[in-house]
Motif scaffolding. Structure first.
Motif, PDB file in Angstrom:
ATOM      1  N   GLU A   1       0.769  -1.054  -0.126  1.00 40.93           N
ATOM      2  CA  GLU A   1       0.109   0.058  -0.200  1.00 40.93           C
ATOM      3  C   GLU A   1       0.947   1.460  -0.082  1.00 40.93           C
ATOM      4  OE1 GLU A   1      -3.109   0.427   2.889  1.00 40.93           O
ATOM      5  OE2 GLU A   1      -3.839  -1.374   2.518  1.00 40.93           O
ATOM      6  N   PRO A   2       0.476   2.145  -0.688  1.00 41.79           N
ATOM      7  CA  PRO A   2      -0.716   2.432  -1.522  1.00 41.79           C
ATOM      8  C   PRO A   2      -0.520   1.641  -2.708  1.00 41.79           C
ATOM      9  CG  PRO A   2       0.299   4.545  -1.551  1.00 41.79           C
ATOM     10  CD  PRO A   2       1.079   3.647  -0.663  1.00 41.79           C
ATOM     11  N   VAL A   3       0.622   1.382  -3.123  1.00 44.32           N
ATOM     12  CA  VAL A   3       0.797   0.731  -4.357  1.00 44.32           C
ATOM     13  C   VAL A   3       2.161  -0.319  -4.182  1.00 44.32           C
ATOM     14  CG1 VAL A   3       0.129   2.517  -5.954  1.00 44.32           C
ATOM     15  CG2 VAL A   3       2.415   2.481  -5.102  1.00 44.32           C
ATOM     16  N   SER A   4       2.118  -1.202  -4.874  1.00 42.79           N
ATOM     17  CA  SER A   4       3.215  -2.230  -4.989  1.00 42.79           C
ATOM     18  C   SER A   4       4.617  -1.351  -5.145  1.00 42.79           C
ATOM     19  CB  SER A   4       2.979  -3.316  -5.811  1.00 42.79           C
ATOM     20  OG  SER A   4       4.331  -4.063  -6.093  1.00 42.79           O
ATOM     21  N   THR A   5       5.716  -1.380  -4.319  1.00 43.03           N
ATOM     22  CA  THR A   5       6.994  -0.911  -4.750  1.00 43.03           C
ATOM     23  C   THR A   5       7.660  -1.317  -6.052  1.00 43.03           C
ATOM     24  OG1 THR A   5       8.103  -2.247  -3.255  1.00 43.03           O
ATOM     25  CG2 THR A   5       7.417  -0.251  -2.404  1.00 43.03           C
ATOM     26  N   PHE A   6       7.203  -2.459  -6.681  1.00 41.57           N
ATOM     27  CA  PHE A   6       7.621  -2.789  -7.758  1.00 41.57           C
ATOM     28  C   PHE A   6       7.468  -1.998  -9.010  1.00 41.57           C
ATOM     29  CE2 PHE A   6       7.607  -6.553  -5.000  1.00 41.57           C
ATOM     30  CZ  PHE A   6       8.743  -7.005  -5.190  1.00 41.57           C
ATOM     31  N   GLY A   7       6.531  -1.163  -9.004  1.00 45.19           N
ATOM     32  CA  GLY A   7       6.520  -0.276 -10.051  1.00 45.19           C
ATOM     33  C   GLY A   7       7.315   0.743  -9.823  1.00 45.19           C
ATOM     34  N   PHE A   8       7.840   1.215  -8.520  1.00 45.78           N
ATOM     35  CA  PHE A   8       8.953   2.217  -8.488  1.00 45.78           C
ATOM     36  C   PHE A   8      10.203   1.530  -9.199  1.00 45.78           C
ATOM     37  CE2 PHE A   8       6.988   3.421  -4.150  1.00 45.78           C
ATOM     38  CZ  PHE A   8       6.118   4.310  -4.859  1.00 45.78           C
ATOM     39  N   LEU A   9      10.493   0.270  -8.696  1.00 44.58           N
ATOM     40  CA  LEU A   9      11.566  -0.311  -9.515  1.00 44.58           C
ATOM     41  C   LEU A   9      11.462  -0.353 -10.940  1.00 44.58           C
ATOM     42  CD1 LEU A   9      12.159  -3.229  -6.831  1.00 44.58           C
ATOM     43  CD2 LEU A   9      12.967  -0.717  -6.803  1.00 44.58           C
ATOM     44  N   LYS A  10      10.527  -0.817 -11.567  1.00 43.14           N
ATOM     45  CA  LYS A  10      10.244  -0.800 -12.974  1.00 43.14           C
ATOM     46  C   LYS A  10      10.654   0.564 -13.229  1.00 43.14           C
ATOM     47  CE  LYS A  10       7.506  -4.619 -13.428  1.00 43.14           C
ATOM     48  NZ  LYS A  10       8.605  -5.474 -14.259  1.00 43.14           N
ATOM     49  N   ARG A  11      10.198   1.565 -12.972  1.00 41.39           N
ATOM     50  CA  ARG A  11      10.480   3.083 -13.594  1.00 41.39           C
ATOM     51  C   ARG A  11      12.112   3.153 -13.264  1.00 41.39           C
ATOM     52  NH1 ARG A  11       5.236   3.830 -11.527  1.00 41.39           N
ATOM     53  NH2 ARG A  11       5.720   4.458  -9.312  1.00 41.39           N
ATOM     54  N   TYR A  12      12.642   3.064 -12.198  1.00 42.32           N
ATOM     55  CA  TYR A  12      14.062   3.446 -11.960  1.00 42.32           C
ATOM     56  C   TYR A  12      14.853   2.675 -12.866  1.00 42.32           C
ATOM     57  CZ  TYR A  12      18.236   4.470  -9.285  1.00 42.32           C
ATOM     58  OH  TYR A  12      19.276   4.918  -8.949  1.00 42.32           O
ATOM     59  N   GLY A  13      14.344   1.437 -13.195  1.00 41.47           N
ATOM     60  CA  GLY A  13      15.308   0.410 -14.185  1.00 41.47           C
ATOM     61  C   GLY A  13      15.275   0.885 -15.286  1.00 41.47           C
ATOM     62  N   ARG A  14      14.217   1.838 -15.899  1.00 41.78           N
ATOM     63  CA  ARG A  14      14.458   2.121 -17.571  1.00 41.78           C
ATOM     64  C   ARG A  14      15.327   3.442 -17.533  1.00 41.78           C
ATOM     65  NH1 ARG A  14       8.696   0.982 -17.074  1.00 41.78           N
ATOM     66  NH2 ARG A  14       8.152   3.254 -16.289  1.00 41.78           N
ATOM     67  N   ILE A  15      15.994   3.894 -16.374  1.00 43.25           N
ATOM     68  CA  ILE A  15      16.852   5.057 -16.774  1.00 43.25           C
ATOM     69  C   ILE A  15      18.036   4.782 -17.330  1.00 43.25           C
ATOM     70  CG2 ILE A  15      18.087   6.922 -15.522  1.00 43.25           C
ATOM     71  CD1 ILE A  15      15.935   7.182 -13.423  1.00 43.25           C
ATOM     72  N   SER A  16      18.599   3.701 -17.014  1.00 42.11           N
ATOM     73  CA  SER A  16      19.956   3.260 -17.603  1.00 42.11           C
ATOM     74  C   SER A  16      20.489   1.750 -17.434  1.00 42.11           C
ATOM     75  CB  SER A  16      21.110   4.075 -16.955  1.00 42.11           C
ATOM     76  OG  SER A  16      21.124   3.801 -15.685  1.00 42.11           O
ATOM     77  N   PRO A  17      21.369   1.464 -18.065  1.00 42.58           N
ATOM     78  CA  PRO A  17      21.752  -0.225 -17.705  1.00 42.58           C
ATOM     79  C   PRO A  17      22.001  -0.217 -16.340  1.00 42.58           C
ATOM     80  CG  PRO A  17      22.708   0.799 -19.782  1.00 42.58           C
ATOM     81  CD  PRO A  17      22.137   1.863 -19.115  1.00 42.58           C
ATOM     82  N   LEU A  18      22.842   0.774 -15.721  1.00 43.61           N
ATOM     83  CA  LEU A  18      23.104   0.665 -14.335  1.00 43.61           C
ATOM     84  C   LEU A  18      21.875   0.411 -13.290  1.00 43.61           C
ATOM     85  CD1 LEU A  18      25.616   0.337 -12.891  1.00 43.61           C
ATOM     86  CD2 LEU A  18      25.479   3.129 -12.277  1.00 43.61           C
ATOM     87  N   THR A  19      20.911   1.290 -13.568  1.00 47.59           N
ATOM     88  CA  THR A  19      19.780   1.196 -12.508  1.00 47.59           C
ATOM     89  C   THR A  19      18.671  -0.136 -13.149  1.00 47.59           C
ATOM     90  OG1 THR A  19      18.309   2.553 -14.298  1.00 47.59           O
ATOM     91  CG2 THR A  19      19.586   3.972 -12.700  1.00 47.59           C
ATOM     92  N   ALA A  20      19.142  -0.552 -14.229  1.00 49.60           N
ATOM     93  CA  ALA A  20      18.396  -1.719 -14.501  1.00 49.60           C
ATOM     94  C   ALA A  20      18.744  -2.677 -13.461  1.00 49.60           C
ATOM     95  CB  ALA A  20      18.710  -2.198 -16.123  1.00 49.60           C
ATOM     96  N   ARG A  21      19.594  -2.705 -12.811  1.00 45.81           N
ATOM     97  CA  ARG A  21      19.797  -3.878 -11.613  1.00 45.81           C
ATOM     98  C   ARG A  21      18.959  -3.716 -10.720  1.00 45.81           C
ATOM     99  NH1 ARG A  21      25.003  -1.123  -9.288  1.00 45.81           N
ATOM    100  NH2 ARG A  21      23.964   0.639  -9.796  1.00 45.81           N
ATOM    101  N   HIS A  22      18.120  -2.721 -10.431  1.00 44.07           N
ATOM    102  CA  HIS A  22      17.054  -2.538  -9.528  1.00 44.07           C
ATOM    103  C   HIS A  22      15.818  -3.253  -9.865  1.00 44.07           C
ATOM    104  CE1 HIS A  22      19.302   0.292  -6.862  1.00 44.07           C
ATOM    105  NE2 HIS A  22      20.012   0.546  -8.006  1.00 44.07           N
ATOM    106  N   ASP A  23      15.368  -3.534 -11.120  1.00 44.06           N
ATOM    107  CA  ASP A  23      14.417  -4.051 -11.651  1.00 44.06           C
ATOM    108  C   ASP A  23      14.409  -5.365 -11.396  1.00 44.06           C
ATOM    109  OD1 ASP A  23      11.768  -4.580 -12.577  1.00 44.06           O
ATOM    110  OD2 ASP A  23      12.279  -3.900 -14.622  1.00 44.06           O
ATOM    111  N   LEU A  24      14.051  -6.195 -10.191  1.00 38.66           N
ATOM    112  CA  LEU A  24      14.098  -7.504  -9.982  1.00 38.66           C
ATOM    113  C   LEU A  24      12.562  -8.047  -9.425  1.00 38.66           C
ATOM    114  CD1 LEU A  24      17.441  -7.497  -8.265  1.00 38.66           C
ATOM    115  CD2 LEU A  24      16.942  -8.609 -10.536  1.00 38.66           C
ATOM    116  N   PRO A  25      12.459  -9.469  -9.563  1.00 36.36           N
ATOM    117  CA  PRO A  25      11.148  -9.888  -8.931  1.00 36.36           C
ATOM    118  C   PRO A  25      11.151  -9.862  -7.557  1.00 36.36           C
ATOM    119  CG  PRO A  25      12.561 -11.616  -9.886  1.00 36.36           C
ATOM    120  CD  PRO A  25      13.113 -10.346 -10.230  1.00 36.36           C
TER     121      PRO A  25
END
Length: 443
Positions: free
Chosen positions: A87-111
């Motif tokens: 709540e109020p949303v799943s934090t995996f949405g945050f990780l996906k958005r962060y992961g789109r910035i660069s190849p380095l931030t893509a490390r954060h987009d995990l299951p």
């Protein structure tokens, strides 16, 4: 990992950099495939013990401007509660958005998401471009993560369009044996504190500093009356100390006689036990009761000798916001963050507009504010409010304590530290402040 822990416990900090960083570590996580596990349940029924896992995860790649820290201790914040109950949303949405910035931030987009926004520990490795810190340094971390590629953040780093809260909107947080941080999150560990005490203030201390003291927040001054909701809690306990330390008068709102006594121990004199007074600001789900606002205002004036609050330190949100706007003095300030009782605030705008009051939104703190807040801890002017400590394996229970508000101050978590009481390197300074450091313990 044991070699790293043993070197730290033996005080062999100069050898830490020569030890191998393991390819995996124990961490507290939530899982993306469980984001709907509490669907349809009331918020209060959602149990963090079911969603938080303690498991082995892979050590992330170290990038430029970053550091890997061996975490000796961490702490629970309300953002860990939000993460754990999705709540109020799943934090995996945050990780996906962060992961789109660069190849380095893509490390954060995990299951999985390694959570936690506080730590005290020892630097193990630094990435290219890091000059201010080296392996073996004893540190705490603030939770501001920014990219600083936009001009917007250079006056106030909280205004960076890519501003995030580490361990909540990024991965690899502090409730773990290792953590990945940007090196500019690091600050010196106060030498007179244990690992768990040093880990406790980070997020809430910096947040309260900006919200109450900084010119980016309420800009508190000597002589101000400051109404502090939840004055013995994680945020409020630091706001109370800042008010007392800065020459203001805190008016502490608490929910029990025991919490009132905690505020008295901090030095506060003006205290409102809202349970004893039985304030009911809402008649029902949709309608507030202005008569209760007025009754609160009368109580405040009774305590202050007829004065209204110059500043209202707001964080409960929906439940109290109408009352907060009402009781602030003409020209006063309501400064707000968090909204732990609900995000949809409603108030009677006549009391704001016709009385020239201001509402200021405040979120965490910039680098300078975090440094200043930590400096006050280091100088012994502000003290940790740690009440209880759990081992990493019981992080779910620690988070439940915060979720159900059955705690005082801050709840700590031991990571690599095998027991409480370790990490003090200035015992003489500690002895001077020991009573204040322990004021919340066991409550």
């Amino acid at each position: 990992m044991l070699e790293i822990r043993d070197a730290v416990l033996a005080g062999q900090f100069d050898t830490v950099g020569s030890l191998e960083v393991p390819d995996h570590y124990r961490a507290v996580t939530v899982h993306a495939d469980e984001a709907e596990m509490f669907a349809g349940m009331a918020t209060k029924e959602k149990d963090p013990r079911k969603s938080l896992h303690v498991e082995d995860v892979a050590t992330p790649e170290l990038g430029p401007g970053e550091a890997i820290v061996a975490v000796m201790a961490s702490a629970i914040n309300y953002n860990t509660v939000w993460t754990s109950i999705f709540e109020p949303v799943s934090t995996f949405g945050f990780l996906k958005r962060y992961g789109r910035i660069s190849p380095l931030t893509a490390r954060h987009d995990l299951p999985y998401h390694v959570v936690g926004s506080d730590l005290a520990g020892v630097v193990l490795r630094t990435g290219p471009g890091v000059n201010a810190w080296k392996p073996g340094d004893q540190v705490v971390a603030h939770c501001l993560s920014v990219e600083m590629e936009s001009p917007d953040g250079h006056g106030d780093s909280m205004m960076d369009p890519e501003q995030r809260i580490w361990g909540f909107e990024t991965n690899f947080g502090g409730l773990a044996e290792l953590a990945l941080v940007k090196s500019n999150q690091l600050m010196p560990k106060p030498a007179h504190l244990t690992w768990e005490e040093a880990a406790a203030p980070g997020l809430v201390n910096s947040t309260a500093y900006r919200q109450l003291v900084s010119r980016n927040g309420a800009g508190m001054k000597q002589g101000d009356n400051v109404l502090i909701w939840g004055a013995s809690g994680g945020l409020g306990s630091y706001a109370t100390q800042f008010a007392l330390n800065g020459g203001a008068t805190p008016i502490c709102v608490v929910s029990s006689a025991a919490k009132a006594e905690v505020c008295r121990k901090m030095g506060a004199e003006l205290i409102i036990d809202r349970s004893a007074e039985d304030y009911r600001f809402w008649r029902d789900e949709h309608n507030q009761d202005p008569k209760e606002w007025k009754r609160l205002g009368a109580k405040i004036r009774e305590l202050t000798g007829g004065e209204d609050p110059d500043i209202v330190f707001e964080h409960p949100g929906r439940e109290t916001f109408g009352a907060s706007v009402y009781v602030a003095r003409k020209g006063g300030t309501i400064v707000t963050c968090a909204s732990t009782s609900g995000y949809m605030h409603s108030f009677d705008n006549r009391y704001l507009w016709m009385n020239l009051k201001r509402i200021i939104g405040s979120h965490f703190a910039n680098y300078r504010e975090s440094f200043e807040a930590n400096r006050l801890i280091d100088k012994g002017l502000i003290h940790p409010t740690l009440s209880k400590v759990y081992p990493l394996a019981e992080t779910g229970q620690a988070t439940l304590d915060v979720h159900t508000n059955s705690h005082q101050g801050k709840v700590g978590v031991l990571a690599l530290a095998p027991e409480e009481g370790l990490g003090v390197t200035d015992p003489d300074k500690r002895a001077v402040h020991l009573d204040a450091i322990n004021r919340f313990r066991g409550i």
